[in-house]
Design an enzyme around this catalytic site. Structure first.
Site, mmCIF file in Angstrom:
data_model
loop_
_atom_site.group_PDB
_atom_site.id
_atom_site.type_symbol
_atom_site.label_atom_id
_atom_site.label_comp_id
_atom_site.label_asym_id
_atom_site.label_seq_id
_atom_site.Cartn_x
_atom_site.Cartn_y
_atom_site.Cartn_z
ATOM 1 N N LYS A 1 -48.054 47.109 58.023
ATOM 2 C CA LYS A 1 -47.852 46.738 59.425
ATOM 3 C C LYS A 1 -46.423 47.011 59.899
ATOM 4 O O LYS A 1 -45.500 47.227 59.107
ATOM 5 C CB LYS A 1 -48.222 45.266 59.642
ATOM 6 N N ARG B 1 -55.613 40.777 52.381
ATOM 7 C CA ARG B 1 -56.434 41.823 52.995
ATOM 8 C C ARG B 1 -55.572 43.086 53.065
ATOM 9 O O ARG B 1 -54.521 43.087 53.708
ATOM 10 C CB ARG B 1 -56.867 41.375 54.398
#
Length: 396
Positions: free
Chosen positions: A338, A372
């Site tokens: 991210k 995740r």
């Protein structure tokens, strides 16, 4: 009644004391490093005055808005700080007090008497979290920020599932709509066209299948063919029918926090009190689920890294992630590749694997239960070391 546990960190406590409008003298509480801090929201001033006095009489501290004593404010948050024995004494004293203070006593008792043992009921299965878990991401989208287009062909999915099975990964998260910043929504029909074949395949191969969707119609069709978990980025806030659909199938759910919608969520997001606002949003999500028939053990939570958060916001959540354990539910985090990683190491998406593993490790140390991730093999190595580290100790 919304309550939150606050980490015993001097800066964190001082921040909360300032935010609730307490007298500056109350900042002395932050210097003591007390082991347990519980904040109750929106207590009427009359009740807050009694609560503060009873806390002091119990040998612990309480901070309230400085206008509380003269009832100049109608309501105040109350931050109670002390040790376990002090809280136990306080709970006993509050049970005979008026103004609904018995309810606060009951909440304190729950915290003191209920050790956290996280489980997740998903249809006919129960997941336990004595050891942490990995959830492999399979985005069947052309436009996801990291793996868009990678799994649009079924053969690529078949190959990847085979690899996951070989290395011992049993938990997969399948998404048919990109939720990257700026992403456009797609129709229910298009999302179902993308995800149903992949869900059916993963179920048939014996995987525990999570479906990343906020649409109840998509969720229902996936649950009909055997999906186990619905991973809702809105935490039930986008589609009022979602809680009932999940309850009908006794599905597991992941309730995530988001500020805004994917298309605009990163347009300068602002918070008055970051952690409190995220926790209250998740609290509302849990209440929605309970009202529609889900059980406490059907739910896990996700603070929503990157979903309406600045770079500093993301790292504050990471630093104080342990506070989310007060919900007593498994914590899922999605940190893989991210912008919060890229924003620090200044590398493109394809070069963020090592940075991702570092922040994932920090998350595990601070209470995360499920990682995740896109980079499954690297996370698997990390998880093996982490789980081994957790098991070792002196034998008496």
């Amino acid at each position: 009644m919304f309550k939150e546990l606050v980490v015993s960190d001097k800066n964190r406590l001082e921040y909360e004391i300032i935010k609730l409008g307490a007298h500056p003298y109350a900042k002395k509480i932050a210097l003591r490093g007390v082991p347990l801090n519980i904040k109750f929201k929106g207590i009427p001033s009359a009740a807050a005055n009694v609560l503060k006095q009873e806390a002091i009489a119990s040998g612990i501290d309480a901070a309230v808005h400085m206008g509380t004593a003269g009832c100049e404010v109608e309501k105040t948050d109350v931050l109670i700080c002390g040790d376990l024995k002090g809280f136990s004494r306080l709970a006993d004293r509050l049970k005979i007090q008026p103004f609904g203070l018995k309810d606060i006593a009951d909440e304190i008792d729950k915290i003191l008497k209920s050790p956290i043992h996280k489980i997740l009921h998903i249809r006919d299965k129960t997941l336990t979290f004595d050891e942490k878990k990995i959830m492999a991401i399979i985005n069947v989208t052309p436009d996801s920020f990291s793996d868009g287009g990678k799994f649009t062909e079924l053969n690529a999915v078949i190959s990847y599932l085979s690899k996951l099975k070989e290395i011992g990964i049993s938990l997969v998260d399948i998404g048919g709509e990109s939720s990257r910043p700026g992403a456009e929504s797609i129709s229910v029909e298009e999302e179902l066209k993308r995800v149903l074949p992949v869900v059916q395949l993963a179920v048939s191969e014996g995987f525990i299948v999570s479906v990343d969707t906020y649409k109840s119609k998509v969720a229902e069709e996936c649950l009909k063919i055997g999906a186990h978990i619905i991973n809702d980025i809105s935490g039930f806030h986008f589609d009022e029918d979602m809680p009932k659909v999940c309850a009908d199938y006794n599905a597991g759910v992941c309730l995530m926090h988001i500020k805004g919608v994917p298309k605009t969520m990163q347009d300068n997001p602002k918070y008055n009190n970051l952690l409190e606002e995220i926790k209250y949003y998740i609290y509302e999500s849990i209440e929605m689920g309970l009202k529609k028939g889900l059980s406490e053990d059907n739910m896990m939570i996700d603070p929503g890294f990157g979903f309406g958060k600045s770079l500093d916001d993301n790292y504050l959540i990471l630093k104080y992630l342990k506070e989310f354990e007060s919900f007593g539910k498994p914590i899922l985090v999605g940190l893989s590749r991210k912008s919060m990683v890229g924003g620090v190491i200044e590398k493109p998406v394809s070069e963020r694997v090592v940075g991702s593993k570092i922040v994932e490790t920090i998350a595990l140390l601070n209470g995360a239960d499920i990682i995740r991730t896109h980079d499954v093999e690297e996370s698997l190595d990390m998880m093996k070391i982490f789980n081994f580290y957790n098991r070792v100790g002196f034998k008496c």
